[in-house]
Design an enzyme around this catalytic site. Structure first.
Site, mmCIF file in Angstrom:
data_model
loop_
_atom_site.group_PDB
_atom_site.id
_atom_site.type_symbol
_atom_site.label_atom_id
_atom_site.label_comp_id
_atom_site.label_asym_id
_atom_site.label_seq_id
_atom_site.Cartn_x
_atom_site.Cartn_y
_atom_site.Cartn_z
ATOM 1 N N TRP A 3 -10.897 -1.842 -9.716
ATOM 2 C CA TRP A 3 -11.535 -1.445 -10.988
ATOM 3 C C TRP A 3 -12.187 -0.077 -10.866
ATOM 4 C CZ3 TRP A 3 -9.887 -4.251 -14.812
ATOM 5 C CH2 TRP A 3 -9.632 -5.620 -14.634
ATOM 6 N N LEU A 46 10.663 -20.795 -4.661
ATOM 7 C CA LEU A 46 9.651 -19.922 -4.056
ATOM 8 C C LEU A 46 8.345 -19.958 -4.856
ATOM 9 C CD1 LEU A 46 9.025 -17.427 -2.095
ATOM 10 C CD2 LEU A 46 9.706 -16.009 -4.036
ATOM 11 N N ARG A 77 -10.815 2.566 -9.926
ATOM 12 C CA ARG A 77 -9.829 3.627 -10.200
ATOM 13 C C ARG A 77 -9.979 4.149 -11.631
ATOM 14 N NH1 ARG A 77 -4.528 2.593 -6.619
ATOM 15 N NH2 ARG A 77 -5.671 1.867 -4.809
ATOM 16 N N ASP A 95 0.833 -1.207 0.000
ATOM 17 C CA ASP A 95 0.000 0.000 0.000
ATOM 18 C C ASP A 95 0.870 1.260 0.000
ATOM 19 O OD1 ASP A 95 -2.253 1.541 0.090
ATOM 20 O OD2 ASP A 95 -2.544 1.347 2.246
ATOM 21 N N GLY A 96 0.410 2.283 -0.693
ATOM 22 C CA GLY A 96 1.056 3.592 -0.591
ATOM 23 C C GLY A 96 1.794 4.061 -1.840
ATOM 24 N N ARG A 108 1.516 -5.146 6.042
ATOM 25 C CA ARG A 108 0.860 -4.076 5.279
ATOM 26 C C ARG A 108 1.722 -2.829 5.408
ATOM 27 N NH1 ARG A 108 -5.271 -2.442 4.127
ATOM 28 N NH2 ARG A 108 -4.752 -0.635 2.863
ATOM 29 N N ARG A 130 -5.753 -2.112 8.072
ATOM 30 C CA ARG A 130 -6.966 -2.743 7.543
ATOM 31 C C ARG A 130 -6.575 -3.980 6.771
ATOM 32 N NH1 ARG A 130 -7.989 2.489 6.186
ATOM 33 N NH2 ARG A 130 -7.001 2.223 4.151
ATOM 34 N N LEU A 131 -7.530 -4.925 6.661
ATOM 35 C CA LEU A 131 -7.272 -6.112 5.836
ATOM 36 C C LEU A 131 -7.668 -5.881 4.384
ATOM 37 C CD1 LEU A 131 -8.410 -9.097 8.093
ATOM 38 C CD2 LEU A 131 -6.087 -8.399 7.519
ATOM 39 N N HIS A 167 3.501 3.561 -8.897
ATOM 40 C CA HIS A 167 3.297 2.131 -9.178
ATOM 41 C C HIS A 167 4.569 1.521 -9.786
ATOM 42 C CE1 HIS A 167 -0.760 2.263 -7.876
ATOM 43 N NE2 HIS A 167 -1.204 3.023 -8.868
ATOM 44 N N ARG A 193 0.728 9.347 -10.058
ATOM 45 C CA ARG A 193 0.583 8.077 -9.328
ATOM 46 C C ARG A 193 1.245 6.913 -10.056
ATOM 47 N NH1 ARG A 193 -3.241 7.629 -5.438
ATOM 48 N NH2 ARG A 193 -3.667 5.488 -6.068
#
Ligand code: FPP
Length: 271
Positions: free
Chosen positions: A95, A157, A97, A46-47, A214, A220-221, A63, A59
């Site tokens: 979706w 992994l 966004r 997040d962020g 997080r 939050r979840l 990303h 933004r």
């Protein structure tokens, strides 16, 4: 067949040497117990947007920086012996966004799967997905399927990408499938148990995460792995995701290692 596909084919055979440069001893652990690395780490990345906005950038740049952070974390997880890594890459709510931002996220995903696949294959990483990927744009869907296909026999992994994922809809999917099995007479209502539900989740055969991280300080979840995190330790890191470095991962693991996991029981007492 293009050069890229030829190179991938070359890597398809027995390839025992990993190309990532380090092993766990080359990380600076500062108190990490190497015998207690979580088997499964889940991350809510997040962020990205706030990271970019804070720097006065669009933004999308956030990303892109987030993707770089993800690459480093995947590599580090493998190097330190994490067996499963699940990341929340695109939620069913994303979706909502702007179309332009969705487009950037989809092209970053495509770019990642194309550019990094060779390195992932060479390091035995197995790519899996959780989510309704059929609803992704067709070209993205095909790239995701191809990456899963190419890596499905890898024994390193397990990198599980949550894409068009929502925890509640995952549970609804499981309930529908189980109801259908009851209707077909394959199982009885009494036979339904936790194991059967788990077997119908996207994460079937993957153990629950011991650690959920997080970033960006949010607690939050956000509809992520609702069933699977029932007993996970949650570590909230203050950094925005693009600033989450290997050191941050090791810090989170150290916090996890200092927690006392009781699973509803009590601490062992001397009798
Ligand atoms: C949250 O940041 C992050 C996401 C919505 C998706 C995670 C995406 C990446 C790490 C980069 C792309 C990688 C792939 C594999 C697609 P946010 O936009 O919600 O940040 P904000 O809360 O600051 O707005």
């Amino acid at each position: 067949m293009g050069v890229f596909e030829q190179q991938l084919l070359l890597l398809d055979g027995e390839f025992s040497l990993k190309i990532w440069p380090r092993n766990k001893n080359e990380h600076t652990p500062q108190g990490i117990d190497w015998d207690n690395i979580p088997e499964h780490i889940a991350i809510i990345m997040d962020g990205n947007g706030r990271w970019a906005q804070k720097k006065g950038m669009p933004r999308g740049i956030g990303h892109r920086a987030g993707l770089e952070a993800l690459k480093a974390v995947v590599r580090c997880c493998d190097e330190i012996g994490v067996k499963y890594l699940t990341v929340y890459a695109f939620s069913t709510e994303n979706w909502k966004r702007p179309q332009s931002e969705i487009g950037i996220l989809m092209s970053l995903l495509k770019e990642y799967l194309k550019r990094e696949l060779m390195e992932l294959v060479a390091n035995h990483v197995q790519i899996r997905v959780s989510g309704e990927i059929e609803q992704l744009p067709k070209d993205v869907y095909e790239d995701v399927l191809q990456a899963c296909q190419k890596t499905k026999n890898n024994d390193g992994l397990v990198f599980n990408l949550a894409l068009n994922y929502g925890g509640r809809s995952e549970i609804v999917k499981a309930v529908r499938e189980i109801a259908q099995e009851v209707r077909n007479g394959e199982i009885s209502v009494q036979e339904i148990n936790e194991k059967i539900i788990e077997d119908h989740l996207y994460t079937a055969s993957i153990p629950d995460p011991e650690l959920l991280i997080r970033t960006s300080g949010e607690m939050r979840l956000s509809n992520f792995l609702l069933w699977q995190v029932a007993y996970s330790e949650i570590v909230v890191a203050e950094e925005y995701w693009p600033d989450f470095k290997e050191k941050s991962l090791l810090n989170a693991i150290e916090i996890y290692q200092n927690r006392e996991r009781r699973f509803g029981g009590i601490m062992k007492v001397e009798e």
